[in-house]
Design an enzyme around this catalytic site. Structure first.
Site, PDB file in Angstrom:
ATOM      1  N   GLU A 281       0.841  -1.198   0.000  1.00  0.00           N
ATOM      2  CA  GLU A 281       0.000   0.000   0.000  1.00  0.00           C
ATOM      3  C   GLU A 281       0.878   1.250   0.000  1.00  0.00           C
ATOM      4  OE1 GLU A 281      -3.564   1.922   2.811  1.00  0.00           O
ATOM      5  OE2 GLU A 281      -2.119   0.513   3.672  1.00  0.00           O
TER       6      GLU A 281
ATOM      7  N   LYS B  43      -9.774   2.621  -2.231  1.00  0.00           N
ATOM      8  CA  LYS B  43      -9.985   2.054  -0.897  1.00  0.00           C
ATOM      9  C   LYS B  43     -11.316   2.512  -0.310  1.00  0.00           C
ATOM     10  CE  LYS B  43      -7.485   1.621   3.532  1.00  0.00           C
ATOM     11  NZ  LYS B  43      -6.281   2.114   4.253  1.00  0.00           N
TER      12      LYS B  43
ATOM     13  N   CYS C 297      -5.518  -2.913   2.763  1.00  0.00           N
ATOM     14  CA  CYS C 297      -5.252  -2.811   4.195  1.00  0.00           C
ATOM     15  C   CYS C 297      -6.504  -2.917   5.073  1.00  0.00           C
ATOM     16  CB  CYS C 297      -4.485  -1.520   4.472  1.00  0.00           C
ATOM     17  SG  CYS C 297      -3.518  -1.541   6.010  1.00  0.00           S
TER      18      CYS C 297
END
Length: 255
Positions: free
Chosen positions: A40, A106, A140
């Site tokens: 990331e 995300k 994540c």
């Protein structure tokens, strides 16, 4: 599918330095691979100062990724800070050898770090079709939310790119295996190592898990490149024998 996982330290908010670091590591991959996975925010570390590192989709990092994918005839994936329409996104870029780019923004922004105040959240999953695999790239904090990652699309590979700190690494290990078992898919998590500007320490634990929760690559704590091979036919045979996905709940996500 042969995959190269690249686990590395990151230089804080230094895209040029990080690109050079990863290029050196990628050039050390001697065998042919189908996919290279980076962490990331691999050009910056997990920064809440997006204005200092953000790039457009026509920027240097996208060009860099395309050149690597073309030269090595493989795909490459990782997340980068992208600016678009006066917003900032923590965007996962899946770059094909042809130069085509699939993107995922995300969805679950890490509120404890204030990510929700600096970045705009994505709204939907992205399913990538590449060399016979259906791939679902996530980022994540998404790992903590099984409803969003639920395998409604019958994808084959679930992958998470991350900056997941050592203090919570036990959750990372547990949840990656859980996502594999509940979705009957391969799951790969790629994390960073080192210490960032906020004095958070990262001990990697990049890993690969099969559709039954078994390690194909056990959690790794050192910088390195780790090569794994996924056999889709074995996974499909296991799904046919243990057809748990047919009993999954049906639901609709709201924004």
């Amino acid at each position: 599918m042969k995959i190269a996982i690249v686990q590395s330290n990151l230089s804080w908010e230094e895209p040029e330095t990080n690109r050079a670091t990863f290029l050196k590591k990628i050039n050390e991959i001697e065998e042919e691979v189908d996919l290279i996975i980076l962490p990331e925010m691999f050009t910056s570390g997990f920064t809440m100062n997006p204005i200092s590192v953000a790039e457009s989709m026509d920027g240097e990092t996208v060009f860099w990724l395309k050149s690597i994918a073309k030269k090595r005839n493989c795909a490459i994936v990782g997340s980068v800070v992208i600016t678009e329409n006066e917003n900032y996104f923590n965007r996962c870029l899946f770059v094909f050898p042809s130069g085509e780019v699939n993107t995922y923004n995300k969805r679950h922004l890490f509120t404890l770090a204030g990510e929700d105040r600096k970045y705009k959240a994505g709204k939907s999953k992205t399913i990538v079709y590449f060399r016979g695999f259906k791939i679902c790239p996530l980022i994540c904090y998404d790992l903590r939310f099984p409803v969003f990652s639920r395998n409604a699309e019958e994808y084959d590979l679930l992958l998470y790119v991350a900056n997941w700190p050592e203090i919570r690494i036990n959750a990372w290990d547990i949840l990656l295996r859980a996502r594999s078992v509940e979705n009957q898919c391969f799951t790969i998590g790629v994390n960073r190592v080192g210490t960032d500007q906020n004095q958070l320490t990262y001990n990697g634990h990049s890993q690969a898990v099969d559709y039954l929760g078994n390690y194909l690559l056990e959690p790794q704590e050192e910088e390195g490149i780790f090569i794994i091979t996924l056999d889709k036919n074995e996974m499909l045979q296991a799904r046919e024998k243990l057809d748990f996905l047919s009993d999954r709940d049906s639901f609709t996500l709201s924004e």
